[in-house]
Design an enzyme around this catalytic site. Structure first.
Site, mmCIF file in Angstrom:
data_model
loop_
_atom_site.group_PDB
_atom_site.id
_atom_site.type_symbol
_atom_site.label_atom_id
_atom_site.label_comp_id
_atom_site.label_asym_id
_atom_site.label_seq_id
_atom_site.Cartn_x
_atom_site.Cartn_y
_atom_site.Cartn_z
ATOM 1 N N LYS A 26 -50.352 -2.543 -48.518
ATOM 2 C CA LYS A 26 -50.177 -3.331 -47.294
ATOM 3 C C LYS A 26 -50.861 -3.657 -46.134
ATOM 4 O O LYS A 26 -51.645 -2.438 -45.956
ATOM 5 C CB LYS A 26 -48.527 -2.797 -46.799
ATOM 6 C CG LYS A 26 -47.901 -3.651 -45.884
ATOM 7 C CD LYS A 26 -46.458 -3.261 -45.180
ATOM 8 C CE LYS A 26 -45.806 -3.956 -44.467
ATOM 9 N NZ LYS A 26 -44.427 -3.569 -43.880
ATOM 10 N N SER A 77 -40.443 -6.750 -44.665
ATOM 11 C CA SER A 77 -41.717 -7.255 -44.318
ATOM 12 C C SER A 77 -42.669 -6.982 -45.342
ATOM 13 O O SER A 77 -43.908 -7.653 -45.607
ATOM 14 C CB SER A 77 -42.078 -6.764 -42.989
ATOM 15 O OG SER A 77 -42.599 -5.142 -43.231
ATOM 16 N N SER A 120 -37.918 -2.494 -44.801
ATOM 17 C CA SER A 120 -39.149 -3.387 -45.327
ATOM 18 C C SER A 120 -39.711 -2.938 -46.405
ATOM 19 O O SER A 120 -40.610 -3.766 -47.235
ATOM 20 C CB SER A 120 -40.145 -3.391 -44.192
ATOM 21 O OG SER A 120 -39.850 -4.257 -43.031
#
Lengths: 477, 478
Positions: free
Chosen positions: B79, B154, B178
């Site tokens: 990420k 997210s 997330s």
């Protein structure tokens, strides 16, 4: 103070003193804590507040902060860290990690040399900011400057903020408080406490009121960069507030800037402009809970504090405990040395004077063996040398890092001369300048200098000035 | 080229056994990425050269007989809010576009040492604020199972990367769901470990007291493997837990015989019927596998969302204050310093980030702190107390991960409140600091995957993986 404020008025002052701790590394990172390096060399992701970097508390900083707390008679308690949020270019994270409602040290006090006790509300840990230099513009401040340079070497340096209670009543007490605090910090090795380098910084909260009435509105004075400036700033500010009140005005709570050159304070920001710091618990750190064992160890390792050392030295030498000699020697850390001269058979009262005068550049433990100084004090006491000769011998001993004072005195031709011999020189001087003698007899002290000078010249400096003076005074009757 | 296994565990075994080279493995995955990421947009940056170099080093180490680590040659997607030395780390924000950190996050150092091969930095909602990856400054990520729908967020890029076969495993971060919510929406396994189990050093902070790094994988075993590797005490993170990591892969195979599975009788409503049905089936499957179902209550759960949307924005308002244009990242030009701050932050942050900064700043302000932030902290305490009572009766608690399956683009992005409701079942775990994982369990509306969430008490990863493994073995109705 009596001339500063009229009878019935009182100055109220509390001090906030920031000191940089003498740690190897910063409060939350491994970068060196060192003054004077090339700008922006003692930095790392934590110091610069880079995204993702996290603080890790420095154990040495905690220990030094605990030392300060114990030296100021504080209670050490479990504590937490908070974020104080505000924007400024030299504040890398846009928040300062500080302590808020649960500081490390609380409820202490500091006794001034005169005996007045000043309460210490708290002494807490926090990180320093970077240092901005604003280039261009008239004021040297960010407003109106062309550009600014930032050095982050100082960012993250550990600070302890020591907050006094509003117990200070005169500018002299304020000066004494700071100078005593400084002596304590030096003695316990917590900080080098140099106001001119900024490793010790002092803000003063000042208000005035009529005795018996509630305290007045206070103003905080910043940019006080020496102990002398502190006294001047407090006096200026007290007078300013008094004048406003007396002319029917009211004091606005605000932060004021001391301008040392102009000798006045002016508004920096009012309460309305003050930042809302939005304090909240720093989620990147865990509570700090110093164990009893750790606190006990720090307490045990605490050295004797300046007040105790001054009183020990004063008792041993018979000098005034509040006098300059005692405080200077203790500040230099040379009191143990003076006492060791006594243990070596010397006269400690004379040793105090010698060390004060000749050892300013020497370390706390001077190179000169204490027996050499002891021998010299005995020679002077027994009038084997005059005080002037003793000074010369002392200077040579200090330069050489030691030496036998008797041998040095002999080599220089210093020897005791009889009082009867001095009497003869005095006769010659009076005969040579009867005019001076007459003036001296008429009470003109100046004339004595001329007579003494003639005796010294005739005796080639071997006559003791004190003896000459005594003879002259005796002759005059 | 050899047939490349789909799991990290099998790849590492094959590479260590010299059945295939790390280079072959990474070339395969770079090929899949080249073929399909144009449609998916899982990556902000594909680090092909770095991946090839890393694979070569693994191959050279194997050739020389050196110890190559348990993730030898395993491609992994990261990420884009975890710092990678010299490689842009953007948080999908214009504020940090092009910013190259001078240091690696601890998880990156750990993965490198284990022989993993980073293939790229994945897309996210800007600064991890969102539940659909639509808040990325670099365009949304599409759900590989239906490209008209969001992957969740997210960590949508990391979830999509695993679902699309761009890498067998990836790392995400979970502040309010997330990792787990996009895992559920993309049909993969997602784990949020106990707060403090995995170092946050180098994870760009959103809400420091809630953020936690964890893995995405196609199997519970792979998720356990990655968790084992990245977990452990880190002296650079003061909130990191100093204790050894238990064997989670073994736990995932252990079964649930005799375990007590908590069913929350006062769960906030709102789950789609198919999601609720899959949850019921999950309970039945665990009971069949030898577990006992016990009823528990979590009465404070209905306040969790509100508390979260005060605490997380409050911390974010402070964490994101450093993006001021002074030292790195975007700097807008303006007449003076204060104007520069304003212009930089206006230009650099997207709407959702600004919304949360405003919310958080307000919640912490003098005069409002007690009513908002202070009260939220009390709710947080109540939720932790609720869980403590529940875990006195149950070893784990089962809940839906997401109330809904993957939704179409634009469905919620203009309605923040409906978007925030996506995280209603995931947020309580973060507030309590507990671990939770989402395991795919059948499908719901439109044949899209449904995730079942396994919640456990602090450091209850062993129990959590036992149940996760059992759910995977039982499989869900499709």
């Amino acid at each position: 103070m009596s001339e500063l404020l009229p009878e019935g008025w009182e100055l109220i002052c509390g001090l906030e003193v920031h000191v940089e701790l003498a740690t190897k590394t910063k409060l939350f990172s491994g970068s060196p804590n060192r003054f004077g390096d090339e700008p922006n060399t003692n930095i790392d992701p934590v110091t610069l507040g880079l995204p993702g970097a996290l603080p890790v508390l420095n154990e040495q900083a905690v220990e030094l902060a605990m030392r300060i707390g114990l030296a100021l008679n504080c209670t050490i308690q479990p504590c937490t860290f908070h974020r104080k949020n505000y924007f400024y270019p030299d504040m890398p994270k846009a928040y300062q990690i500080s302590q808020y409602d649960q500081p490390l040290n609380i409820d202490g006090h500091l006794d001034l040399p005169g005996g007045v006790r000043i309460g210490v509300e708290r002494a807490h840990l926090e990180e320093d900011t970077g240092k901005s230099t604003h280039i261009g513009g008239a004021t040297g401040r960010i407003h109106g400057s062309e550009f600014s340079l930032i050095d982050f070497n100082r960012a993250g340096v550990p600070l302890v903020e020591i907050v006094s209670r509003p117990d200070i009543r005169t500018s002299e007490q304020a000066r004494q408080y700071v100078s005593e605090l400084r002596a304590i910090l030096l003695a316990i090795g917590a900080s080098d406490a140099k106001m001119e380098e900024g490793s010790m910084r002092c803000d003063a909260n000042v208000s005035v009121h009529r005795v018996g009435e509630p305290f007045g509105t206070r103003c905080e004075i910043k940019n006080v960069n020496s102990i002398r400036a502190l006294g001047r700033a407090i006096e200026y500010e007290a007078r300013r507030q008094y004048d406003i009140i007396e002319s029917g005005g009211t004091i606005r709570q605000e932060t004021r800037h001391w301008d040392d050159a102009e000798g006045r304070t002016h508004t920096l920001r009012t309460k309305e402009d003050a930042d809302d710091y939005r304090y909240f618990l720093e989620p990147d750190l865990v509570p700090l809970v110093p164990g009893d064992e750790w606190i006990a160890r720090v307490r045990t390792n605490l050295p004797m504090l300046p007040a105790a050392r001054r009183s020990r030295l004063a008792t041993a030498t018979g000098a005034d405990v509040q006098g300059e000699a005692v405080s200077v020697i203790v500040e230099r850390g040379q009191d143990d040395y003076v006492l060791s001269v006594g243990e070596a058979g010397g006269d400690v009262a004379r040793a105090l004077v010698y060390v004060q005068q000749a050892f300013a550049e020497e370390p706390p433990t001077p190179r000169v063996p204490s027996k050499d100084i002891a021998a010299l004090t005995v020679m002077e006491r027994d009038s084997k040398v005059t005080s002037t000769q003793a000074k010369t011998v002392l200077a040579e001993i200090v330069t050489n890092g030691g030496g036998d004072p008797a041998a040095i005195a002999a080599a220089k031709g210093f020897e005791a001369i009889d009082t009867s011999e001095v009497e003869g020189f005095v006769d010659q001087a009076i005969a040579a300048d009867p005019d001076a003698w007459q003036k001296f007899c008429n009470g003109e002290q100046k004339a004595m200098g001329a007579l003494v000078g003639m005796v010294m010249k005739a005796s080639k400096g071997k006559a003791d000035g004190k003896v000459v003076t005594a003879i002259l005074n005796a002759r005059r009757g | 080229m050899a047939n490349i296994p789909t799991t990290a565990a099998a790849i590492a075994d094959a590479v260590r056994a010299k059945e295939m080279s790390a280079t072959e493995v990474v070339e395969h995955h770079l090929g899949v990425i080249a073929q399909r990421d144009g449609d998916i947009n899982a990556f902000n940056l594909v680090t092909a050269d770095i991946a090839r170099d890393a694979a070569k080093r693994v191959d050279a180490a194997i050739a020389s007989g050196a110890d190559v680590g348990v993730l030898a040659g395993v491609p992994i997607a990261i990420k884009d809010n975890m710092c990678t030395r010299g490689v842009p780390t953007t948080c999908s924000s214009n504020m940090l576009a092009g910013w190259k950190p001078p240091y690696d996050a601890t998880v990156i150092t750990t993965l490198n040492a284990a022989g993993a091969v980073m293939v790229g930095k994945t897309n996210l909602d800007e600064f991890a604020m969102g539940s659909s990856t639509e808040n990325s400054a670099f365009g949304p990520t599409r759900n590989p199972l239906d490209t008209s729908r969001v992957p969740g967020g997210s960590s949508g890029g990391s979830a999509a990367a695993v679902a699309a076969g761009f890498a067998p495993v990836s790392l995400g971060s979970d502040t309010g769901g997330s990792i787990r919510q996009p895992a559920a929406l993309c049909g993969v396994v997602g784990v949020k470990p106990t707060y403090g189990l995995v170092s946050r050093y180098g994870l760009v902070a959103f809400a420091s007291s809630l953020d936690q790094i964890g893995p995405f994988a196609t199997t519970v075993d792979d998720a356990a493997l990655i968790t084992e590797v990245i977990a452990g005490h880190d002296p650079k993170d003061s909130t990191s837990i100093p204790r050894p990591v238990p064997s989670l892969r073994a736990a995932a195979r252990e079964g649930v015989q005799g375990m007590r599975i908590g069913r929350v009788t006062d769960l906030p409503e709102g789950a789609e019927p198919e999601v609720a049905a899959r949850l019921d089936e999950a309970f039945a499957a665990l009971e069949k596998a030898g577990a006992r179902i016990v009823d528990v209550t979590l009465p404070s759960l209905s306040y969790a969302l509100t508390a979260y949307y005060l605490i997380a924005p409050a911390e974010a308002s402070s964490n994101l204050a450093r993006y001021d244009g002074v030292r790195y990242g975007l700097r807008a030009s303006a007449a003076d310093t204060n104007a520069m701050y304003g212009a930089t932050r206006a230009a650099g942050f997207g709407d959702e980030v600004k919304r949360r900064i405003m919310l958080g700043t307000y919640a912490l302000s003098a005069g409002y702190y007690d009513a908002y932030y202070g009260k939220a902290l009390k709710v947080r305490r109540l939720i932790a107390d609720d869980f403590e009572r529940a875990y006195a009766q149950a070893d784990v608690v089962l809940m839906p991960t997401s109330p809904m399956v993957a939704f179409p683009f634009g469905d919620k992005v203009d309605d923040p409140m409906s978007m925030y409701l996506c995280d209603i079942y995931t947020i309580p775990t973060n507030l309590a600091g507990h671990p939770a994982m989402s395991v795919p369990f059948g499908t719901g509306a439109h044949g899209l995957p449904v995730g079942v969430q396994v919640l456990a008490p602090a450091l209850g990863e062993v129990a959590m993986f036992r149940v996760g493994g059992a759910l995977e073995a039982a499989g869900g109705a499709r």
